[in-house]
Design a protein around this motif. Sequence first.
Motif, PDB file in Angstrom:
ATOM      1  N   SER A 110      25.893  62.852  20.343  1.00 28.69           N
ATOM      2  CA  SER A 110      27.395  62.561  20.285  1.00 28.69           C
ATOM      3  C   SER A 110      27.500  61.151  20.813  1.00 28.69           C
ATOM      4  O   SER A 110      28.563  60.571  20.491  1.00 28.69           O
ATOM      5  CB  SER A 110      28.075  63.256  20.940  1.00 28.69           C
ATOM      6  OG  SER A 110      28.239  63.306  22.266  1.00 28.69           O
ATOM      7  N   ASP A 111      26.670  60.542  21.493  1.00 27.98           N
ATOM      8  CA  ASP A 111      26.674  59.258  22.052  1.00 27.98           C
ATOM      9  C   ASP A 111      26.515  58.049  21.322  1.00 27.98           C
ATOM     10  O   ASP A 111      25.401  57.664  20.679  1.00 27.98           O
ATOM     11  CB  ASP A 111      25.391  58.978  23.081  1.00 27.98           C
ATOM     12  CG  ASP A 111      25.660  57.899  23.907  1.00 27.98           C
ATOM     13  OD1 ASP A 111      26.634  57.171  23.727  1.00 27.98           O
ATOM     14  OD2 ASP A 111      24.600  57.391  24.595  1.00 27.98           O
ATOM     15  N   ASP A 112      27.692  57.296  20.991  1.00 31.23           N
ATOM     16  CA  ASP A 112      27.521  56.161  19.921  1.00 31.23           C
ATOM     17  C   ASP A 112      27.079  54.997  20.633  1.00 31.23           C
ATOM     18  O   ASP A 112      27.018  54.027  19.860  1.00 31.23           O
ATOM     19  CB  ASP A 112      28.858  56.176  18.983  1.00 31.23           C
ATOM     20  CG  ASP A 112      29.975  56.012  20.196  1.00 31.23           C
ATOM     21  OD1 ASP A 112      29.885  55.966  21.262  1.00 31.23           O
ATOM     22  OD2 ASP A 112      31.106  55.932  19.505  1.00 31.23           O
ATOM     23  N   ILE A 113      26.916  54.940  21.816  1.00 28.54           N
ATOM     24  CA  ILE A 113      26.691  53.627  22.526  1.00 28.54           C
ATOM     25  C   ILE A 113      25.137  53.417  22.796  1.00 28.54           C
ATOM     26  O   ILE A 113      24.649  52.370  22.753  1.00 28.54           O
ATOM     27  CB  ILE A 113      27.718  53.195  23.911  1.00 28.54           C
ATOM     28  CG1 ILE A 113      29.217  53.295  23.424  1.00 28.54           C
ATOM     29  CG2 ILE A 113      26.860  52.209  24.546  1.00 28.54           C
ATOM     30  CD1 ILE A 113      29.973  53.020  24.610  1.00 28.54           C
ATOM     31  N   GLY A 114      24.549  54.466  23.228  1.00 29.99           N
ATOM     32  CA  GLY A 114      23.370  54.326  23.684  1.00 29.99           C
ATOM     33  C   GLY A 114      22.137  54.072  22.755  1.00 29.99           C
ATOM     34  O   GLY A 114      21.345  53.357  23.215  1.00 29.99           O
ATOM     35  N   GLY A 115      22.308  54.203  21.607  1.00 29.02           N
ATOM     36  CA  GLY A 115      21.194  54.102  20.598  1.00 29.02           C
ATOM     37  C   GLY A 115      19.872  54.503  20.773  1.00 29.02           C
ATOM     38  O   GLY A 115      19.131  54.122  20.518  1.00 29.02           O
ATOM     39  N   HIS A 116      20.068  55.846  21.223  1.00 30.76           N
ATOM     40  CA  HIS A 116      18.629  56.601  21.621  1.00 30.76           C
ATOM     41  C   HIS A 116      18.230  57.156  20.256  1.00 30.76           C
ATOM     42  O   HIS A 116      16.826  57.459  20.359  1.00 30.76           O
ATOM     43  CB  HIS A 116      18.655  57.568  22.919  1.00 30.76           C
ATOM     44  CG  HIS A 116      19.219  56.769  24.047  1.00 30.76           C
ATOM     45  ND1 HIS A 116      18.303  55.774  24.775  1.00 30.76           N
ATOM     46  CD2 HIS A 116      20.291  56.869  24.849  1.00 30.76           C
ATOM     47  CE1 HIS A 116      19.031  55.552  25.701  1.00 30.76           C
ATOM     48  NE2 HIS A 116      20.248  55.891  25.668  1.00 30.76           N
TER      49      HIS A 116
END
Length: 155
Positions: free
Chosen positions: A25-31
């Motif tokens: 759900s992390d839209d910043i990390g880009g993993h």
Amino acid sequence: MQGSAITIRKAREQDVAAVVAILASDDIGGHGDTTDEAARADYLHAFRTLEQAPRETLYVAECDGEIVGTFQTLLTTTLTGRGATSMIVEAVQTRPDMRGRGIGGQMIGFCLEEARRLGLRQVQLTSNAARTDAHRFYERLGFAKSHFGFKYKLK
């Protein structure tokens, strides 16, 4: 869940899907984390590897039987600081619908208490440069910006 107690514990294999859902759900990390079933074997392999590593631990924050946050710790000993051991905290994430309820602060507080209990030199973490809200959060908890981080992507 409002006002319910948070329990922090070591993650178990049956927690992997919930942890991955939080990471995805992390839209910043880009993993590139995903809940796609095709990736399940990769996550289970990583979990089992972590489970066997004596100085690495994956944790979950649980509320009313649901996983609402996660983080990972690594203990590292270096020759600097006269052979001091430090805790590195990674992948601190709270489920999006549970943010702003103090869960992140409880997870970091757990890390600090564990580091004190173990007599460690320091607790350190890195945060994506784009996460300005997270930076304010860590500073509010007493962390100081002290280094620049660099990464060299191989994959």
